[in-house]
Design a protein around this motif. Structure first.
Motif, short mmCIF file in Angstrom:
data_model
loop_
_atom_site.label_atom_id
_atom_site.label_comp_id
_atom_site.label_asym_id
_atom_site.label_seq_id
_atom_site.Cartn_x
_atom_site.Cartn_y
_atom_site.Cartn_z
N LYS A 132 -4.41 20.69 -6.58
CA LYS A 132 -5.24 20.41 -5.20
C LYS A 132 -5.49 19.02 -5.15
N SER A 133 -4.61 17.92 -5.50
CA SER A 133 -4.80 16.70 -5.43
C SER A 133 -3.75 15.92 -4.56
N LYS A 134 -3.91 15.04 -3.91
CA LYS A 134 -3.12 14.22 -3.11
C LYS A 134 -2.11 13.18 -4.13
N TYR A 135 -1.02 13.14 -3.67
CA TYR A 135 -0.04 12.07 -4.36
C TYR A 135 0.76 11.23 -3.37
N CYS A 136 1.55 10.11 -3.81
CA CYS A 136 2.21 9.46 -3.24
C CYS A 136 3.66 10.10 -3.50
N PRO A 137 4.24 10.64 -2.45
CA PRO A 137 5.74 11.23 -2.98
C PRO A 137 6.82 10.08 -2.98
N LEU A 138 7.90 10.29 -3.78
CA LEU A 138 8.90 9.18 -4.31
C LEU A 138 9.49 8.80 -2.93
N PRO A 139 9.77 9.56 -1.86
CA PRO A 139 10.46 9.00 -0.74
C PRO A 139 9.61 8.04 -0.06
N LYS A 140 8.23 8.35 -0.16
CA LYS A 140 7.18 7.28 0.52
C LYS A 140 7.28 6.08 -0.31
N GLN A 158 -13.89 6.46 -4.51
CA GLN A 158 -12.79 6.38 -3.78
C GLN A 158 -12.99 5.12 -2.93
N GLY A 159 -11.98 4.45 -2.71
CA GLY A 159 -11.84 3.24 -1.76
C GLY A 159 -10.54 2.77 -1.34
N LYS A 160 -10.39 1.66 -0.77
CA LYS A 160 -9.22 0.94 -0.24
C LYS A 160 -8.76 0.12 -1.14
N GLN A 161 -7.39 0.11 -1.26
CA GLN A 161 -6.77 -1.01 -2.21
C GLN A 161 -7.52 -2.32 -2.09
N SER A 162 -7.68 -2.86 -1.02
CA SER A 162 -8.35 -4.05 -1.09
C SER A 162 -9.74 -4.04 -1.67
N ASP A 163 -10.43 -3.00 -1.88
CA ASP A 163 -11.59 -3.05 -2.74
C ASP A 163 -11.50 -3.09 -4.21
N LYS A 164 -10.14 -2.88 -4.56
CA LYS A 164 -9.92 -2.82 -6.16
C LYS A 164 -9.13 -3.99 -6.57
N LYS A 165 -8.99 -5.05 -5.82
CA LYS A 165 -8.24 -6.21 -6.15
C LYS A 165 -8.92 -6.91 -7.58
N ILE A 201 0.77 -1.25 -0.06
CA ILE A 201 0.12 -0.04 0.13
C ILE A 201 0.85 1.24 0.06
N PHE A 202 0.51 2.10 -1.04
CA PHE A 202 1.30 3.37 -1.15
C PHE A 202 0.31 4.52 -0.81
N GLU A 203 0.48 5.12 0.47
CA GLU A 203 -0.42 6.16 0.71
C GLU A 203 -0.19 7.71 0.18
N ARG A 204 -0.97 8.11 -0.43
CA ARG A 204 -1.05 9.52 -1.01
C ARG A 204 -1.21 10.40 0.14
N ASN A 255 3.23 -2.83 -10.93
CA ASN A 255 1.87 -2.78 -10.84
C ASN A 255 1.25 -2.13 -9.56
N ILE A 256 1.79 -0.96 -9.18
CA ILE A 256 1.53 -0.32 -7.92
C ILE A 256 0.13 0.70 -8.00
N ILE A 257 -0.91 0.17 -6.92
CA ILE A 257 -2.04 1.03 -6.79
C ILE A 257 -1.94 1.86 -5.57
N THR A 258 -2.33 3.08 -5.67
CA THR A 258 -2.30 3.78 -4.33
C THR A 258 -3.61 3.57 -3.70
N ASP A 259 -3.51 4.05 -2.30
CA ASP A 259 -4.57 3.69 -1.23
C ASP A 259 -6.00 4.30 -1.56
N ASP A 260 -5.91 5.50 -2.18
CA ASP A 260 -7.25 6.24 -2.49
C ASP A 260 -7.46 6.46 -3.91
N ASP A 261 -6.96 5.54 -4.85
CA ASP A 261 -6.98 5.73 -6.28
C ASP A 261 -8.57 6.12 -6.59
N ASN A 262 -8.88 7.35 -7.08
CA ASN A 262 -10.36 7.53 -7.31
C ASN A 262 -10.88 7.25 -8.77
#
Length: 148
Positions: free
Chosen positions: A28-36, A118-125, A17-20, A105-112
């Motif tokens: 005005k959007s959230k993203y997962c930064p490279l260090p994370k 919006q949903g959690k990664q587990s909703d999108k498997k 899980i890669f949190e934004r 094949n990374i999916i972020t935690d709140d990919d809308n």
């Protein structure tokens, strides 16, 4: 290439899980930064003896994952528009992150983008382990253009 595919597959099966956590003030959007991304992905690469290199060749950002055991290399590249230095470095950081996301094949935690909600990664498997193994089996022994 079989060995590196196995290792990439192992990482993909972890469903990391890669949190934004960062905010883009312009959009005005959230993203997962490279260090994370690196904080989450790096330990898994190290466990499997995989090296990640990013390099710029002309206007291409190339990300390579190198299997230190077999010398297999898997790469992803993006063409960048070259602007002034500040914008170019921002683009490099952006493309590093997205090249890694493509390879693993990374999916972020709140990919809308998932059905407009919006949903959690587990909703999108979309792929369970069985489907991922079948996809891996089809890819083994083929070059990257055949897989794409």
């Amino acid at each position: 290439m079989k060995e590196i595919y196995k290792k990439i597959f192992e990482i993909q099966c972890l469903w990391l899980i890669f949190e934004r956590t960062a905010v883009n003030p312009f959009h005005k959007s959230k993203y997962c930064p490279l260090p994370k991304v690196w904080d989450v992905l790096s330990p898994e690469l190290q466990k499997r003896n995989l090296l990640c290199l990013h390099r710029v060749d002309g206007n291409m950002l190339i990300t390579e994952i190198i299997d230190m055991d077999s010398d297999d290399i898997l790469s992803s590249q993006c063409e960048m528009a070259i602007w002034e230095p500040q914008k170019t470095w921002s683009a490099i950081t952006y493309y590093k992150r997205y090249n890694l996301w493509c390879i693993f094949n990374i999916i972020t935690d709140d990919d809308n983008d998932w059905n407009g909600k919006q949903g959690k990664q587990s909703d999108k498997k979309v792929f369970d382990d069985k489907k991922m193994k079948a996809m891996y089996t089809r890819a083994v022994g083929k070059n990257k253009w055949e897989v794409m």
